[in-house]
Design a protein around this motif. Structure first.
Motif, PDB file in Angstrom:
ATOM      1  N   LEU A 108       0.869  -1.177   0.000  1.00  0.00           N
ATOM      2  CA  LEU A 108       0.000   0.000   0.000  1.00  0.00           C
ATOM      3  C   LEU A 108       0.905   1.225   0.000  1.00  0.00           C
ATOM      4  CD1 LEU A 108      -2.548  -1.222   2.704  1.00  0.00           C
ATOM      5  CD2 LEU A 108      -3.002  -0.927   0.254  1.00  0.00           C
ATOM      6  N   PRO A 109       0.381   2.358  -0.445  1.00  0.00           N
ATOM      7  CA  PRO A 109       1.246   3.551  -0.489  1.00  0.00           C
ATOM      8  C   PRO A 109       1.725   3.943   0.907  1.00  0.00           C
ATOM      9  CG  PRO A 109      -0.996   4.051  -1.236  1.00  0.00           C
ATOM     10  CD  PRO A 109      -0.945   2.590  -0.990  1.00  0.00           C
ATOM     11  N   VAL A 110       2.959   4.418   0.942  1.00  0.00           N
ATOM     12  CA  VAL A 110       3.629   4.717   2.206  1.00  0.00           C
ATOM     13  C   VAL A 110       3.704   6.228   2.382  1.00  0.00           C
ATOM     14  CG1 VAL A 110       5.903   4.640   3.307  1.00  0.00           C
ATOM     15  CG2 VAL A 110       4.998   2.601   2.180  1.00  0.00           C
ATOM     16  N   VAL A 111       3.426   6.711   3.577  1.00  0.00           N
ATOM     17  CA  VAL A 111       3.612   8.131   3.855  1.00  0.00           C
ATOM     18  C   VAL A 111       4.500   8.263   5.103  1.00  0.00           C
ATOM     19  CG1 VAL A 111       1.421   8.327   5.144  1.00  0.00           C
ATOM     20  CG2 VAL A 111       2.480  10.363   4.123  1.00  0.00           C
ATOM     21  N   LEU A 112       5.573   9.021   4.943  1.00  0.00           N
ATOM     22  CA  LEU A 112       6.580   9.077   5.995  1.00  0.00           C
ATOM     23  C   LEU A 112       6.722  10.469   6.614  1.00  0.00           C
ATOM     24  CD1 LEU A 112       9.230   6.946   4.118  1.00  0.00           C
ATOM     25  CD2 LEU A 112       7.806   6.182   6.021  1.00  0.00           C
ATOM     26  N   GLY A 113       6.666  11.506   5.776  1.00  0.00           N
ATOM     27  CA  GLY A 113       6.863  12.867   6.285  1.00  0.00           C
ATOM     28  C   GLY A 113       5.558  13.434   6.821  1.00  0.00           C
ATOM     29  N   MET A 114       5.671  14.296   7.835  1.00  0.00           N
ATOM     30  CA  MET A 114       4.462  14.822   8.462  1.00  0.00           C
ATOM     31  C   MET A 114       3.709  15.786   7.556  1.00  0.00           C
ATOM     32  SD  MET A 114       5.440  15.338  12.435  1.00  0.00           S
ATOM     33  CE  MET A 114       7.143  15.846  12.303  1.00  0.00           C
ATOM     34  N   GLU A 115       4.434  16.655   6.864  1.00  0.00           N
ATOM     35  CA  GLU A 115       3.730  17.601   5.997  1.00  0.00           C
ATOM     36  C   GLU A 115       3.098  16.883   4.812  1.00  0.00           C
ATOM     37  OE1 GLU A 115       7.035  20.430   5.828  1.00  0.00           O
ATOM     38  OE2 GLU A 115       5.650  21.888   6.706  1.00  0.00           O
ATOM     39  N   GLU A 116       3.772  15.860   4.301  1.00  0.00           N
ATOM     40  CA  GLU A 116       3.190  15.050   3.224  1.00  0.00           C
ATOM     41  C   GLU A 116       1.929  14.353   3.732  1.00  0.00           C
ATOM     42  OE1 GLU A 116       6.267  15.375   4.117  1.00  0.00           O
ATOM     43  OE2 GLU A 116       7.721  14.697   2.628  1.00  0.00           O
ATOM     44  N   ALA A 117       1.986  13.870   4.954  1.00  0.00           N
ATOM     45  CA  ALA A 117       0.843  13.124   5.495  1.00  0.00           C
ATOM     46  C   ALA A 117      -0.375  14.018   5.666  1.00  0.00           C
ATOM     47  CB  ALA A 117       1.229  12.489   6.834  1.00  0.00           C
ATOM     48  N   LEU A 118      -0.141  15.316   5.904  1.00  0.00           N
ATOM     49  CA  LEU A 118      -1.271  16.222   6.108  1.00  0.00           C
ATOM     50  C   LEU A 118      -1.773  16.824   4.795  1.00  0.00           C
ATOM     51  CD1 LEU A 118      -0.164  18.093   9.361  1.00  0.00           C
ATOM     52  CD2 LEU A 118      -1.856  16.275   9.144  1.00  0.00           C
ATOM     53  N   ALA A 119      -1.026  16.592   3.720  1.00  0.00           N
ATOM     54  CA  ALA A 119      -1.442  17.158   2.433  1.00  0.00           C
ATOM     55  C   ALA A 119      -2.716  16.473   1.954  1.00  0.00           C
ATOM     56  CB  ALA A 119      -0.322  16.983   1.405  1.00  0.00           C
ATOM     57  N   GLU A 120      -3.444  17.185   1.103  1.00  0.00           N
ATOM     58  CA  GLU A 120      -4.658  16.598   0.552  1.00  0.00           C
ATOM     59  C   GLU A 120      -4.317  15.366  -0.281  1.00  0.00           C
ATOM     60  OE1 GLU A 120      -7.994  18.712  -1.518  1.00  0.00           O
ATOM     61  OE2 GLU A 120      -7.107  20.401  -0.374  1.00  0.00           O
ATOM     62  N   GLY A 138      10.725  -0.917  18.815  1.00  0.00           N
ATOM     63  CA  GLY A 138      10.518  -0.259  20.106  1.00  0.00           C
ATOM     64  C   GLY A 138      10.200   1.193  19.808  1.00  0.00           C
ATOM     65  N   HIS A 139       9.551   1.890  20.727  1.00  0.00           N
ATOM     66  CA  HIS A 139       9.160   3.248  20.331  1.00  0.00           C
ATOM     67  C   HIS A 139      10.363   4.172  20.241  1.00  0.00           C
ATOM     68  CE1 HIS A 139       8.519   4.271  24.797  1.00  0.00           C
ATOM     69  NE2 HIS A 139       9.281   5.250  24.385  1.00  0.00           N
ATOM     70  N   HIS A 140      10.212   5.168  19.370  1.00  0.00           N
ATOM     71  CA  HIS A 140      11.251   6.173  19.166  1.00  0.00           C
ATOM     72  C   HIS A 140      10.866   7.450  19.909  1.00  0.00           C
ATOM     73  CE1 HIS A 140      12.418   4.079  15.104  1.00  0.00           C
ATOM     74  NE2 HIS A 140      12.752   3.377  16.158  1.00  0.00           N
ATOM     75  N   GLY A 141      11.785   8.405  19.891  1.00  0.00           N
ATOM     76  CA  GLY A 141      11.507   9.664  20.571  1.00  0.00           C
ATOM     77  C   GLY A 141      11.684  10.857  19.654  1.00  0.00           C
ATOM     78  N   ARG A 142      11.222  12.049  20.170  1.00  0.00           N
ATOM     79  CA  ARG A 142      11.304  13.326  19.432  1.00  0.00           C
ATOM     80  C   ARG A 142      10.522  13.233  18.112  1.00  0.00           C
ATOM     81  NH1 ARG A 142      13.373  13.577  24.043  1.00  0.00           N
ATOM     82  NH2 ARG A 142      15.555  14.004  24.461  1.00  0.00           N
ATOM     83  N   ASP A 143      11.116  13.646  17.007  1.00  0.00           N
ATOM     84  CA  ASP A 143      10.464  13.711  15.691  1.00  0.00           C
ATOM     85  C   ASP A 143       9.361  14.762  15.676  1.00  0.00           C
ATOM     86  OD1 ASP A 143       9.881  13.334  13.047  1.00  0.00           O
ATOM     87  OD2 ASP A 143       9.671  11.161  13.180  1.00  0.00           O
ATOM     88  N   GLN A 144       9.786  15.996  15.735  1.00  0.00           N
ATOM     89  CA  GLN A 144       8.857  17.125  15.667  1.00  0.00           C
ATOM     90  C   GLN A 144       9.426  18.186  14.729  1.00  0.00           C
ATOM     91  OE1 GLN A 144       8.396  18.621  19.661  1.00  0.00           O
ATOM     92  NE2 GLN A 144       7.623  16.673  20.452  1.00  0.00           N
ATOM     93  N   ILE A 145       8.519  18.928  14.121  1.00  0.00           N
ATOM     94  CA  ILE A 145       8.918  20.127  13.377  1.00  0.00           C
ATOM     95  C   ILE A 145       8.364  21.311  14.160  1.00  0.00           C
ATOM     96  CG2 ILE A 145       8.669  21.434  11.234  1.00  0.00           C
ATOM     97  CD1 ILE A 145       8.294  18.735   9.802  1.00  0.00           C
ATOM     98  N   ALA A 198       3.934  16.992  15.323  1.00  0.00           N
ATOM     99  CA  ALA A 198       4.537  15.918  16.110  1.00  0.00           C
ATOM    100  C   ALA A 198       4.204  14.585  15.456  1.00  0.00           C
ATOM    101  CB  ALA A 198       4.008  15.956  17.544  1.00  0.00           C
ATOM    102  N   ASN A 199       5.240  13.839  15.130  1.00  0.00           N
ATOM    103  CA  ASN A 199       5.036  12.552  14.471  1.00  0.00           C
ATOM    104  C   ASN A 199       4.642  11.505  15.507  1.00  0.00           C
ATOM    105  OD1 ASN A 199       5.081  10.360  12.755  1.00  0.00           O
ATOM    106  ND2 ASN A 199       7.002  10.981  11.751  1.00  0.00           N
ATOM    107  N   MET A 200       3.450  10.955  15.351  1.00  0.00           N
ATOM    108  CA  MET A 200       2.986   9.911  16.254  1.00  0.00           C
ATOM    109  C   MET A 200       3.560   8.553  15.853  1.00  0.00           C
ATOM    110  SD  MET A 200       0.676  11.554  18.239  1.00  0.00           S
ATOM    111  CE  MET A 200       1.964  12.794  18.257  1.00  0.00           C
ATOM    112  N   GLY A 201       3.922   8.432  14.557  1.00  0.00           N
ATOM    113  CA  GLY A 201       4.202   7.106  14.013  1.00  0.00           C
ATOM    114  C   GLY A 201       2.899   6.489  13.549  1.00  0.00           C
ATOM    115  N   ALA A 202       2.859   5.166  13.450  1.00  0.00           N
ATOM    116  CA  ALA A 202       1.692   4.495  12.887  1.00  0.00           C
ATOM    117  C   ALA A 202       0.592   4.257  13.920  1.00  0.00           C
ATOM    118  CB  ALA A 202       2.119   3.167  12.265  1.00  0.00           C
TER     119      ALA A 202
END
Lengths: 288, 801
Positions: B140-152, B296-303, B325-329
């Motif tokens: 399935l299509p993958v989305v990794l970046g936060m701004e890409e994920a919020l795009a229409e 295992g969970h990661h930390g930070r990952d914010q713009i 803030a990137n929640m992950g999946a």
């Protein structure tokens, strides 16, 4: 993180090892210090049918004076290489480079020959072998042969060793009158080099007579910086001459990019580090 | 009669060696992985190699044929019993909380997600059998970046949710009534600094990989786990699986580090739980380092978008923060809340008249994020401390002078901030003055000027970081107002044995912090017993049934207070007994120097040991007195505590290669009253190391398909001793007014303070080149590019004024 099943042989002489390797066939792997092979086994990146452990071959350990060269047994650990008084006297470049390998624990397990036979272009030993023109003594079912360093490294993790051959020892030429230096650039002390430069330089007064320069991690094999060597041969031992020669360090290289450095940056670094390595080896003062 | 003329030496404040060290360092102790039970099976987990895919076929049948295999099952096999992983902190009413099966059922959403499990007689057989499991994935299509994920029209991580947005949480000082409007402040500002900072993704690199053992034998199911949170884990197991809470026992034996990475209830714990139930046999699962790093969970990952408004005299007038803030999946136990913890700290030690914060949580096809040392507060401190240095540069003002003009002065405490918190105490002036003195600030500034003048290849930079943080999580009422699913109290109890030895039971759960030592010191002083005579019990819901565990620099700040109160109750219970033994009125007794003494006759004394023996025999107790000294206390803090400090870092930057060397590092921290200075120093050294690691070395990165590129320590660079500078640490001591010992908390301070100090120093070194930022980690190539880009972008003499 558990290896797949394999057969295990632990020969006690070179002849036994060669025989075990022949019997085991093409899927066998030779275990020296295990610092590269064991992680690959554990991650199941390597799944050999048989592991032939050279740990019991005592005549492959130690350093011997061989006239114009030192013969370093392939199973001599890094730590023993660093400590050896003959190596310290006649091959300071080997000592200096070996001291930068990974960490103390690895240096007590990892072996000089294992690192070379592994033929990792990011390893420190292969470029040192090139710069010093070491000679590799190899034994197989057909007997013994010698391969110069310049012909030993073939591709990524691929050497001139046939599947049925074992690297027994390496002859390191004593280089009286040469200055040497290993310039390693990495992000943390125990990491592989982003780029490394092994330099051996012979000066005659104010002139550089001859330079042998080999680069770590600048392509699928360690590579001689021939352009720099040419430019330095007969050049004055000055910062300016060195700078213009070192600018050619990336000629003929094919570095890759990874999370720590792009290929472009590696190419640039090679020029800077070559300049620094040759300056240190030849005793040329640098500005700034 | 016992006499105690000279009281025992005070233990609180003494640099006692750690009681735990001998067994932890030699490994002669119980790690979860060391546990072997009769008939125990070993688990191996098959993980997804895809970042986003539909599972079209999964057959564990062939694995069941493999030698030694007892059971194997997939997510579909246990879909109706495995439940959904809990999130305890949906930060808004409409926070999207997706279904989170421990074993994926239909779809995988990040690489490393568990899809099937094998139980075998030994670990090697279990691992071998994984290779026999048949799985087909439809990508399935993958989305990794936060701004890409919020795009229409972005690919959706959770198709059924219709959005990749998890929540938007806002704070505005106008609505809170604590300050003005940031838009007005910006419009009126003489100087506005706008910056975007990226908090890279980090991996909590605790030493001991996570491990879990489950024993279903008997009436009560027991789980041992390498966790920071045995009590929360027990509750969550009960709530998710429906097994009554009293039928579940959770034990955290010795745990080898966590840094927030074990503040989690993990899919693997639930998978092991289900496996034990299904097989009826004890099971063990221990992950590999690669498993830890991948899943295992990661930390930070914010713009972070920062807008800082100010007047030209340096007075700050407004601060606006917009965060992604990137929640992950998926959402872990406190995933959405981590950036919200930071919301209260962006204003830091400064008197901002207007503040606005907005955070949007975003789902992506990456491993979930969650708490990592500091959790929200390092991110906040980084952004504000970087921005303050940028403002100082903009105003051509010394960065320390700028801070002085804006910080809360020591006589202004307690101080209620624009973010609604009431800072308890502090003295920023004293800590900063001391740090500058130890650092040799003026001499380094002179050297910097000289190197700039001479055009030295190696430039010197000086970085400043003045911070405060909220410790001691947390007042339960505050947590409630933030929609957190639990309180923030802590419990301690004290058992006095007939021989006068003492058992202290704490609801906090150490994983390297030295609770056994520090709690012994506290109890020794409170009860007048020897340090050696105190045993500290923890991490087992059978012996310490009540607690909220260890994270957020809370153990001493909250649990330590509970212990003091429990000890006080022991003393009060002993008082009538001591009075009876001394044949006096209880009111005439005072408990000083470790014993009860009659006021005015200090020679006659009765110790707690005397009283405990009297209680044990109970032959001669006063009428109506209960024969027990044992006591228990639960403490809910009225406020957070606010340690602070000033960290100064000098870096040498090789402008030719971009290599950064930390030349000197000075940290002066004020963590309130100190129980054990050696432990505090250790916490600071480790914390500073982790903060430096974020600044210079560590970053978890994915390729475009969502494969983790930094899946081992070969690529994920954790610095070692040779890579770290000598650290000069010192302290000022401003006691916490709300804490019975005056202690604040130190677990996260070093990490929070150090990252901006290092990056500020790098940027400071390169300002003459026109460099205004270097993205973290500031690896040599990035520094080199920053110099090159600044040179190319801004020809000489055209740098911004």
């Amino acid at each position: 993180m558990i290896p797949a099943q394999f057969e295990y042989a632990r020969p006690s002489s070179v002849q036994e090892a060669v025989r075990a390797l022949a019997e085991a066939g093409e899927d066998a792997k030779v275990l020296a210090g295990g610092q590269s092979l064991i992680p690959m086994l554990r991650m199941r990146l390597a799944v050999p049918s048989t592991v032939i452990d050279l740990g019991g071959v005592s005549d492959m350990r130690g350093v011997r004076d061989d006239g114009d060269a030192l013969a370093i047994g392939a199973m001599t650990t890094y730590a023993d290489v660093i400590r050896d008084p003959m190596v310290r006297e006649h091959a300071p470049l080997v000592v200096q480079a070996t001291e930068t390998v990974a960490d103390r624990q690895v240096r007590h397990m990892g072996t000089f020959g294992g690192a070379l036979a592994h033929a990792d272009p990011a390893g420190d030993m292969p470029s040192v072998a090139l710069a010093l023109d070491m000679m590799f003594d190899i034994e197989g079912p057909g007997g013994r042969r010698a391969v110069p360093a310049g012909e030993f490294f073939v591709d990524y993790f691929t050497s001139a060793l046939s599947p049925d051959e074992i690297l027994v020892s390496v002859r390191v030429p004593k280089l009286p009158g040469w200055g040497t230096h290993y310039e390693k650039f990495n992000r943390v002390a125990q990491a592989w080099a982003i780029v490394g430069v092994a330099a051996a330089v012979r000066r005659s007064g104010d002139t550089i007579e001859k330079a042998r320069i080999a680069l770590t991690n600048m392509g699928p094999t360690p590579v001689r910086a021939r352009g720099v060597e040419e430019a330095l041969a007969g050049a004055p031992a000055t910062a300016e001459a060195l700078a213009s020669a070192a600018a050619r360090a990336d000629e003929g290289t094919a570095p890759t990019g990874d999370v720590s450095a792009s290929s472009e940056y590696r190419s640039y670094l090679a020029t800077v580090l070559t300049r620094r390595a040759v300056a240190a080896a030849a005793g040329i003062p640098q500005d700034g | 009669m016992t006499t105690a003329e000279a009281g025992p030496t005070p233990q609180v404040g003494a640099a006692r060696s750690r009681k735990e060290d001998a067994r932890l360092i030699t490994g002669r102790t119980m790690w979860t992985e060391n546990i072997t039970l009769p008939g125990m099976l070993h688990l191996a987990i098959l993980r997804s190699p895809m970042a986003h895919a539909r599972i079209t076929h999964l057959d564990v049948g062939p694995a069941l044929e493999a030698p030694g295999v007892i059971a194997a099952f997939s997510g579909r096999d246990v879909a109706d019993v495995q439940g959904s992983m809990p999130c305890a902190w949906p930060v808004t009413e409409d926070t999207v909380v997706p279904d989170y099966p421990p074993l994926a059922v239909d779809e995988v959403r990040h690489t490393g997600e568990p899809v099937a499990v094998v139980a075998a007689r030994d670990r090697a057989s279990a691992m071998d059998a994984l290779e026999a499991i048949e799985v087909d994935y439809e990508p399935l299509p993958v989305v990794l970046g936060m701004e890409e994920a919020l795009a229409e029209n972005a690919p959706l991580v959770h198709g059924d949710q219709g959005t990749n947005k998890c929540y938007t949480w806002t704070f505005d000082s106008v609505q809170a009534g604590t300050g003005g409007d940031v838009a007005a402040a910006e419009a009126d500002a003489e100087v506005v600094v706008k910056r975007r900072y990226t908090q890279q993704r980090l991996i909590p690199a605790f030493m001991e990989p996570r491990s879990v053992v489950v024993d279903p034998t008997g009436d009560q199911i027991t789980m041992w786990s390498a966790t920071q949170i045995p009590h929360i884990l027990r509750l969550m197991l009960a709530m998710v699986t429906g097994i009554p809470e009293h039928k579940v026992r959770v034990v955290a034996p010795d745990v080898g580090g966590g840094f927030g990475g074990k503040l989690q209830v993990t899919p693997e714990e639930f998978i092991a739980f289900v496996a034990a139930q299904r097989t009826g046999r004890p099971v063990k699962y221990t992950e590999s380092r690669s498993d830890t790093m991948m899943s295992g969970h990661h930390g930070r990952d914010q713009i972070q978008d920062v807008t800082l408004s100010a007047r030209r005299d340096g007075t700050v007038t407004g601060l606006s923060i917009r965060l992604l803030a990137n929640m992950g999946a998926y959402l872990g136990i406190v995933t959405p809340g981590v950036p919200i913890l930071g919301a209260f700290m962006y204003n830091a030690i400064y008197k901002f008249p207007a503040y606005r914060f907005e955070c949007t949580g975003v789902f992506t096809n990456t491993t979930k994020t969650d708490a990592y040392r500091g959790a929200g507060r390092p991110e906040a401190t980084f952004a504000i401390e970087r921005a303050m240095d940028e403002l100082a540069a903009e105003l051509d003002m010394d960065p320390i002078e700028l801070r002085r003009r804006n910080w809360i002065k020591h006589e202004e405490f307690p101080f209620t901030t624009v973010a609604t918190l009431t800072y308890d105490s502090g003295n920023y002036e004293a800590a900063t003055d001391r740090a500058m003195e130890l650092f040799g600030y003026d001499a380094l500034r002179r050297e910097q000027a000289e190197r700039r003048r001479s055009g030295d290849r190696v430039q010197l930079g000086i970085g400043v970081s003045t911070y405060t943080e909220m410790c001691g999580l947390a007042p339960s009422r505050v947590l409630g107002s933030l929609r957190y699913g639990a309180g923030g109290w802590e419990n301690a109890s004290v058992r006095v044995l007939p021989t006068g030895k003492v058992e202290v039971i704490t609801g906090t759960s150490p994983h390297g912090q030295s609770h056994e030592t520090a709690w012994s010191q506290i109890a020794a002083d409170q009860l007048g017993v020897a340090f050696e005579d105190v045993e500290v019990l923890h991490g087992d819901t059978r012996t310490s049934p009540k607690g909220l565990d260890t994270y957020g620099s809370r153990s001493l700040a909250v649990g330590g207070a509970a212990l003091v109160h429990a000890c006080e109750r022991v003393v009060e219970k002993a008082r009538p007994i001591a009075a009876h033994l001394l044949e006096c009125d209880p009111a005439d007794l005072e408990f000083t120097d470790g014993a009860f003494r009659v006021r005015g006759t200090p020679e006659a004394a009765k110790t707690i040991a005397d009283c405990s023996l009297a209680v044990f025999t109970s032959h001669d107790l006063p009428e109506g007195v209960e024969p027990s000294l044992d006591s228990d206390a639960t403490y809910d803090p009225a406020n957070f505590s606010f340690p602070h400090g000033t960290h100064l870092c000098a870096t040498e930057v090789d402008t030719e290669t971009g290599r950064v060397r930390i030349r000197s590092y000075v940290a002066v921290d004020d963590v309130g009253r100190v129980v054990n200075p050696t432990i505090v120093e250790g916490q600071l050294h480790g914390g500073i190391a982790q903060g430096i690691a974020q600044a210079l070395y560590e970053e978890a990165s994915y390729d475009n398909d969502g494969n983790l590129l930094t899946g081992s320590f070969v690529d994920y660079l954790v610095p070692g001793a040779p890579d770290l500078p000598h650290m000069v640490t010192d302290r000022t001591e401003t006691p916490a007014p709300d804490h019975p010992l005056g202690a604040k908390g130190v677990g996260e301070a070093g990490t929070i303070a150090s990252t901006p100090a290092v990056v500020n120093a790098i940027v400071d070194a390169l300002r003459p080149y026109g460099v205004t930022d270097v993205p973290m980690p500031c690896m040599p190539e990035r520094v080199w590019r920053a110099i090159r880009d600044a040179r190319e972008g801004a020809p000489e003499g055209s740098e911004r004024s």
